[in-house]
Design a protein around this motif. Sequence first.
Motif, PDB file in Angstrom:
ATOM      1  N   PRO A 187       0.799  -1.229   0.000  1.00 56.95           N
ATOM      2  CA  PRO A 187       0.000   0.000   0.000  1.00 56.95           C
ATOM      3  C   PRO A 187       0.831   1.277   0.000  1.00 56.95           C
ATOM      4  O   PRO A 187       0.477   2.249  -0.661  1.00 56.95           O
ATOM      5  N   GLU A 188       1.942   1.267   0.713  1.00 53.92           N
ATOM      6  CA  GLU A 188       2.763   2.473   0.814  1.00 53.92           C
ATOM      7  C   GLU A 188       3.367   2.872  -0.531  1.00 53.92           C
ATOM      8  O   GLU A 188       3.617   4.035  -0.792  1.00 53.92           O
ATOM      9  N   TYR A 189       3.580   1.888  -1.415  1.00 57.93           N
ATOM     10  CA  TYR A 189       4.212   2.161  -2.709  1.00 57.93           C
ATOM     11  C   TYR A 189       3.233   2.049  -3.869  1.00 57.93           C
ATOM     12  O   TYR A 189       3.647   2.143  -5.026  1.00 57.93           O
ATOM     13  N   ARG A 190       1.963   1.813  -3.560  1.00 52.79           N
ATOM     14  CA  ARG A 190       0.914   1.685  -4.567  1.00 52.79           C
ATOM     15  C   ARG A 190       1.282   0.608  -5.600  1.00 52.79           C
ATOM     16  O   ARG A 190       1.122   0.794  -6.797  1.00 52.79           O
ATOM     17  N   ALA A 191       1.804  -0.506  -5.094  1.00 54.32           N
ATOM     18  CA  ALA A 191       2.250  -1.604  -5.951  1.00 54.32           C
ATOM     19  C   ALA A 191       1.516  -2.884  -5.568  1.00 54.32           C
ATOM     20  O   ALA A 191       1.139  -3.070  -4.415  1.00 54.32           O
ATOM     21  N   ILE A 237      11.662  -6.381 -16.899  1.00 53.34           N
ATOM     22  CA  ILE A 237      11.344  -5.534 -18.046  1.00 53.34           C
ATOM     23  C   ILE A 237      11.796  -4.112 -17.729  1.00 53.34           C
ATOM     24  O   ILE A 237      11.257  -3.467 -16.829  1.00 53.34           O
ATOM     25  N   THR A 238      12.809  -3.623 -18.430  1.00 47.91           N
ATOM     26  CA  THR A 238      13.311  -2.269 -18.191  1.00 47.91           C
ATOM     27  C   THR A 238      12.672  -1.300 -19.178  1.00 47.91           C
ATOM     28  O   THR A 238      12.333  -1.659 -20.296  1.00 47.91           O
ATOM     29  N   GLY A 239      12.510  -0.076 -18.734  1.00 49.35           N
ATOM     30  CA  GLY A 239      11.843   0.942 -19.535  1.00 49.35           C
ATOM     31  C   GLY A 239      10.543   1.331 -18.871  1.00 49.35           C
ATOM     32  O   GLY A 239      10.282   0.989 -17.714  1.00 49.35           O
ATOM     33  N   ASN A 240       9.723   2.054 -19.573  1.00 49.95           N
ATOM     34  CA  ASN A 240       8.462   2.551 -19.014  1.00 49.95           C
ATOM     35  C   ASN A 240       7.299   1.617 -19.319  1.00 49.95           C
ATOM     36  O   ASN A 240       6.249   2.042 -19.783  1.00 49.95           O
ATOM     37  N   ALA A 241       7.484   0.359 -19.031  1.00 47.76           N
ATOM     38  CA  ALA A 241       6.428  -0.639 -19.248  1.00 47.76           C
ATOM     39  C   ALA A 241       5.485  -0.651 -18.050  1.00 47.76           C
ATOM     40  O   ALA A 241       5.862  -0.308 -16.931  1.00 47.76           O
ATOM     41  N   ALA A 242       4.256  -1.060 -18.277  1.00 47.24           N
ATOM     42  CA  ALA A 242       3.256  -1.107 -17.209  1.00 47.24           C
ATOM     43  C   ALA A 242       3.641  -2.101 -16.124  1.00 47.24           C
ATOM     44  O   ALA A 242       3.400  -1.877 -14.945  1.00 47.24           O
ATOM     45  N   SER A 243       4.236  -3.216 -16.500  1.00 44.97           N
ATOM     46  CA  SER A 243       4.681  -4.231 -15.538  1.00 44.97           C
ATOM     47  C   SER A 243       6.189  -4.382 -15.676  1.00 44.97           C
ATOM     48  O   SER A 243       6.685  -4.667 -16.757  1.00 44.97           O
ATOM     49  N   HIS A 252       1.341 -28.127 -10.663  1.00 44.77           N
ATOM     50  CA  HIS A 252       1.158 -26.741 -10.219  1.00 44.77           C
ATOM     51  C   HIS A 252       1.783 -25.744 -11.188  1.00 44.77           C
ATOM     52  O   HIS A 252       2.879 -25.965 -11.696  1.00 44.77           O
ATOM     53  N   PHE A 253       1.083 -24.606 -11.374  1.00 47.07           N
ATOM     54  CA  PHE A 253       1.622 -23.512 -12.182  1.00 47.07           C
ATOM     55  C   PHE A 253       1.222 -22.194 -11.526  1.00 47.07           C
ATOM     56  O   PHE A 253       0.052 -21.940 -11.256  1.00 47.07           O
ATOM     57  N   LEU A 254       2.207 -21.347 -11.264  1.00 53.66           N
ATOM     58  CA  LEU A 254       1.977 -20.050 -10.630  1.00 53.66           C
ATOM     59  C   LEU A 254       2.595 -18.965 -11.497  1.00 53.66           C
ATOM     60  O   LEU A 254       3.738 -19.092 -11.947  1.00 53.66           O
ATOM     61  N   ARG A 255       1.837 -17.927 -11.736  1.00 59.55           N
ATOM     62  CA  ARG A 255       2.315 -16.783 -12.522  1.00 59.55           C
ATOM     63  C   ARG A 255       2.146 -15.526 -11.692  1.00 59.55           C
ATOM     64  O   ARG A 255       1.145 -15.369 -10.987  1.00 59.55           O
ATOM     65  N   GLY A 256       3.123 -14.632 -11.769  1.00 59.56           N
ATOM     66  CA  GLY A 256       3.046 -13.375 -11.032  1.00 59.56           C
ATOM     67  C   GLY A 256       3.440 -12.199 -11.905  1.00 59.56           C
ATOM     68  O   GLY A 256       4.238 -12.341 -12.832  1.00 59.56           O
ATOM     69  N   ALA A 257       2.863 -11.034 -11.594  1.00 56.93           N
ATOM     70  CA  ALA A 257       3.189  -9.811 -12.323  1.00 56.93           C
ATOM     71  C   ALA A 257       3.099  -8.623 -11.376  1.00 56.93           C
ATOM     72  O   ALA A 257       2.134  -8.489 -10.626  1.00 56.93           O
ATOM     73  N   LEU A 258       4.110  -7.777 -11.408  1.00 56.23           N
ATOM     74  CA  LEU A 258       4.155  -6.579 -10.573  1.00 56.23           C
ATOM     75  C   LEU A 258       3.609  -5.389 -11.356  1.00 56.23           C
ATOM     76  O   LEU A 258       4.059  -5.104 -12.465  1.00 56.23           O
ATOM     77  N   TYR A 259       2.633  -4.710 -10.753  1.00 62.98           N
ATOM     78  CA  TYR A 259       2.057  -3.503 -11.352  1.00 62.98           C
ATOM     79  C   TYR A 259       1.999  -2.401 -10.301  1.00 62.98           C
ATOM     80  O   TYR A 259       1.850  -2.670  -9.112  1.00 62.98           O
ATOM     81  N   PHE A 260       2.080  -1.156 -10.772  1.00 65.17           N
ATOM     82  CA  PHE A 260       1.952   0.018  -9.909  1.00 65.17           C
ATOM     83  C   PHE A 260       0.694   0.780 -10.299  1.00 65.17           C
ATOM     84  O   PHE A 260       0.317   0.798 -11.465  1.00 65.17           O
ATOM     85  N   LYS A 261       0.079   1.413  -9.315  1.00 61.74           N
ATOM     86  CA  LYS A 261      -1.068   2.278  -9.599  1.00 61.74           C
ATOM     87  C   LYS A 261      -0.542   3.695  -9.849  1.00 61.74           C
ATOM     88  O   LYS A 261      -0.974   4.664  -9.241  1.00 61.74           O
TER      89      LYS A 261
END
Length: 194
Positions: free
Chosen positions: A81-85, A138-144, A156-165
């Motif tokens: 929450p503190e980093y809106r991520a 992913i470097t640059g101004n990408a959404a994730s 089992h299969f797990l996928r993760g993605a980091l996003y910022f608001k």
Amino acid sequence: MKLFRVFSVLLIFILIAWVPMSCKKKYTPKPKAYFRIDFPQKEYKNWNLDFPFSFDRLSMTKIAKDQSRDAEKYWINIQYPEYRATIHLSYKTIDQNLEEYLEDSRKLAYKHSIVADAIAEQLYINPKENVYGTIYRITGNAASSIQFTATDSTKHFLRGALYFKERPNRDSLAPVIKFIDKDIVRLIESLKWK
């Protein structure tokens, strides 16, 4: 003639007043700066509910069930929450479709190549816990900026993605991305299947 003298004297006074002002240091606008971010000391705790997997997470994070329209039973969000991520985790059971899941995940990561400067892949192999994965940075101004997969190759299969608001800005988000990247590595390293 009198008017000329008055004008000359006035001109001399203006020049005398103007010369010291022109010798002052010229102002140069400073570039836009970003606030300094003080990160807390990292403390991890194990997250282990009635899910087919468990992992270590940073204690300051919050975990919530994914409320999106197409969310499945074992989809969760790890929120900063503190980093809106948010790290969006989606879990699927493998039914002879591992290649499909891996290819879909690779396509989702490389979908950002339009705005990305580069995409680096790092493999992760832990035969002891039967965890095999890939981290996409992913470097640059990408959404994730970070995406990853982890699997046991059979069930089992797990996928993760980091996003910022926030609007993607690699320069301002770089310290936070670096901070969260270590948490993602810890998540994968501590991942256990049930």
